[in-house]
Design an enzyme around this catalytic site. Structure first.
Site, PDB file in Angstrom:
ATOM      1  N   ARG A 158       0.833  -1.209   0.000  1.00 36.55           N
ATOM      2  CA  ARG A 158       0.000   0.000   0.000  1.00 36.55           C
ATOM      3  C   ARG A 158       0.866   1.257   0.000  1.00 36.55           C
ATOM      4  O   ARG A 158       0.462   2.304  -0.478  1.00 36.55           O
ATOM      5  CB  ARG A 158      -0.936  -0.030   1.203  1.00 36.55           C
ATOM      6  CG  ARG A 158      -2.040  -1.080   1.079  1.00 36.55           C
ATOM      7  CD  ARG A 158      -2.850  -1.199   2.336  1.00 36.55           C
ATOM      8  NE  ARG A 158      -2.039  -1.679   3.457  1.00 36.55           N
ATOM      9  CZ  ARG A 158      -2.485  -1.850   4.687  1.00 36.55           C
ATOM     10  NH1 ARG A 158      -3.748  -1.557   4.963  1.00 36.55           N
ATOM     11  NH2 ARG A 158      -1.688  -2.302   5.634  1.00 36.55           N
ATOM     12  N   HIS A 186      -6.673 -12.611   4.433  1.00 35.80           N
ATOM     13  CA  HIS A 186      -6.367 -13.751   3.565  1.00 35.80           C
ATOM     14  C   HIS A 186      -7.534 -14.084   2.633  1.00 35.80           C
ATOM     15  O   HIS A 186      -7.350 -14.279   1.428  1.00 35.80           O
ATOM     16  CB  HIS A 186      -6.017 -14.977   4.401  1.00 35.80           C
ATOM     17  CG  HIS A 186      -4.684 -14.881   5.067  1.00 35.80           C
ATOM     18  ND1 HIS A 186      -4.187 -15.875   5.891  1.00 35.80           N
ATOM     19  CD2 HIS A 186      -3.735 -13.904   5.047  1.00 35.80           C
ATOM     20  CE1 HIS A 186      -3.000 -15.516   6.340  1.00 35.80           C
ATOM     21  NE2 HIS A 186      -2.712 -14.323   5.855  1.00 35.80           N
ATOM     22  N   LYS A 222      -0.881 -19.465   6.227  1.00 33.58           N
ATOM     23  CA  LYS A 222      -1.831 -19.953   7.208  1.00 33.58           C
ATOM     24  C   LYS A 222      -1.998 -18.912   8.315  1.00 33.58           C
ATOM     25  O   LYS A 222      -1.082 -18.097   8.504  1.00 33.58           O
ATOM     26  CB  LYS A 222      -1.391 -21.299   7.785  1.00 33.58           C
ATOM     27  CG  LYS A 222      -0.099 -21.258   8.590  1.00 33.58           C
ATOM     28  CD  LYS A 222       1.139 -21.247   7.762  1.00 33.58           C
ATOM     29  CE  LYS A 222       2.278 -20.621   8.510  1.00 33.58           C
ATOM     30  NZ  LYS A 222       3.353 -20.165   7.655  1.00 33.58           N
ATOM     31  N   ARG A 281      -0.527  -9.667  15.535  1.00 34.09           N
ATOM     32  CA  ARG A 281      -1.018 -10.983  15.958  1.00 34.09           C
ATOM     33  C   ARG A 281      -1.828 -10.911  17.247  1.00 34.09           C
ATOM     34  O   ARG A 281      -2.446 -11.902  17.639  1.00 34.09           O
ATOM     35  CB  ARG A 281       0.161 -11.945  16.074  1.00 34.09           C
ATOM     36  CG  ARG A 281       0.691 -12.389  14.717  1.00 34.09           C
ATOM     37  CD  ARG A 281       1.990 -13.134  14.781  1.00 34.09           C
ATOM     38  NE  ARG A 281       3.118 -12.220  14.926  1.00 34.09           N
ATOM     39  CZ  ARG A 281       4.390 -12.573  14.783  1.00 34.09           C
ATOM     40  NH1 ARG A 281       4.689 -13.840  14.502  1.00 34.09           N
ATOM     41  NH2 ARG A 281       5.359 -11.694  14.927  1.00 34.09           N
ATOM     42  N   ASP A 322      -2.299 -17.912  15.151  1.00 31.35           N
ATOM     43  CA  ASP A 322      -0.921 -17.755  14.686  1.00 31.35           C
ATOM     44  C   ASP A 322      -0.067 -18.980  14.980  1.00 31.35           C
ATOM     45  O   ASP A 322       0.510 -19.581  14.079  1.00 31.35           O
ATOM     46  CB  ASP A 322      -0.295 -16.512  15.320  1.00 31.35           C
ATOM     47  CG  ASP A 322       1.016 -16.146  14.659  1.00 31.35           C
ATOM     48  OD1 ASP A 322       2.080 -16.385  15.271  1.00 31.35           O
ATOM     49  OD2 ASP A 322       1.000 -15.663  13.527  1.00 31.35           O
TER      50      ASP A 322
END
Length: 333
Positions: A42, A84, A102, A170, A182
């Site tokens: 960005r 995601h 993941k 996180r 996480d």
């Protein structure tokens, strides 16, 4: 470089993420079929700085612009958890193959939605559980399947590491953070792989950073075949550093030390009535094996285990852990 000389798989990275050099950029340099051709951020200046540092030819100042680039074959998504699903959808819609970090999505409902979209396309969509592609895990599966350990009794998996920086994303609920998301996604996935099925969550206990964010979690599991399990994970607790898996059967046991990052050193210890043996499987990074598998799936139609359908099973267990601990499910950002 002529078209004939062009590498078989051209990948663009969404986000100038700290994990990208180890997870994709360096492995791509060791894979003649792959080139990392672009990065988007960005902040355009950040993308340019990242590209110069890592020898990436092209930059974009928006994720969508990279996804729409006609000469890119695939997109790697190492963005915060809550993003995601959004960008995997966009990549599939643009006809790109996807390697997504993941956890695959924010929750199981979103994973099912993405799995449907992936199935309706002809694109490879792969969750980046890199450890799954290392020979250590392949050998562990073979030992369990051989019956050497006997009927399974108990599977325990753990991933704990210290993250005292509480401003880290996180710990941010709005970005689908939390210890189970996480660190725990590894423990859940390993439990599924080694346990041979998707378990039910019997109970779960959280240690909280705030009312919605877990900094540590333990959960008891029950598998369909009758064996039990336990997952534990932490980003901040007295369990400072632990990366392990243990499988106990009626005839023996197997312990894996550092199954998540085996390229940094690992051990497999098998104990049966015949005695104890220790095995290792080399120091090649698990990320290299993962990229080999992704390229093999895209270029040669080779099967992969970390499919969107597999991700649905993992996210179903993660949701159940949060529900059992009395915490809200994560939501897309």
């Amino acid at each position: 470089m002529t078209e004939e000389q062009r590498p078989g798989l051209r990948i663009g990275i969404l986000g100038a993420a700290n994990i990208a050099p180890a997870s994709l950029i360096e492995p791509a340099k060791r894979n003649p079929e792959v080139v990392v051709a672009a990065v988007a951020a960005r902040d355009g200046a950040r993308a340019e700085q990242f590209a110069r540092k890592h020898g990436i030819a092209r930059t974009y100042d928006s994720y969508q612009a990279l996804i729409d680039a006609p000469d890119l074959d695939a997109v790697y998504i190492p963005l915060p958890n809550g993003l995601h699903g959004r960008w995997t959808r966009a990549a599939i819609a643009a006809g790109k193959h996807v390697l997504c970090e993941k956890p695959f999505t924010a929750n199981a409902e979103e994973a099912r939605e993405i799995a449907t979209l992936a199935a309706e396309s002809d694109r490879v969509v792969m969750e980046a559980f890199h450890y799954r592609y290392h020979p250590l895990i392949t050998a562990a599966e073979q030992i369990i399947a051989s019956g050497e350990l006997g009927k399974l009794v108990r599977v325990e998996t753990a991933l704990s590491f210290p993250l005292p920086k509480f401003s880290d994303i996180r710990y941010n609920y709005d970005l689908a953070g939390g210890a189970v998301m996480d660190a725990g996604c590894y423990a859940v996935h390993m439990a599924r792989v080694l346990g041979g099925a998707t378990p039910e969550v019997v109970s779960a206990q959280a240690k909280l950073h705030d009312p919605r964010i877990d900094r540590a979690m333990t959960a008891e599991l029950a598998f369909p075949a009758g064996h039990t399990g336990r997952i534990s994970c932490s980003m901040w607790s007295t369990d400072i550093l632990r990366i392990s898996a243990k499988v106990v059967g009626e005839s023996g046991s197997m312990r894996l030390i550092n199954p998540v990052l085996p390229g940094m050193g690992h051990l497999m210890v098998v104990r049966t009535e015949k005695g104890r043996r220790i095995r290792q499987f080399g120091r090649r990074p698990s990320y290299d094996y993962q990229l080999d598998a992704f390229a093999g799936a895209v270029l040669h139609g080779e099967p992969i285990p970390t499919t969107p359908e597999d991700a649905v099973e993992t996210m179903t267990v993660i949701d159940a852990v949060y529900q059992a601990a009395g915490l809200p499910l994560r939501i897309p950002s």
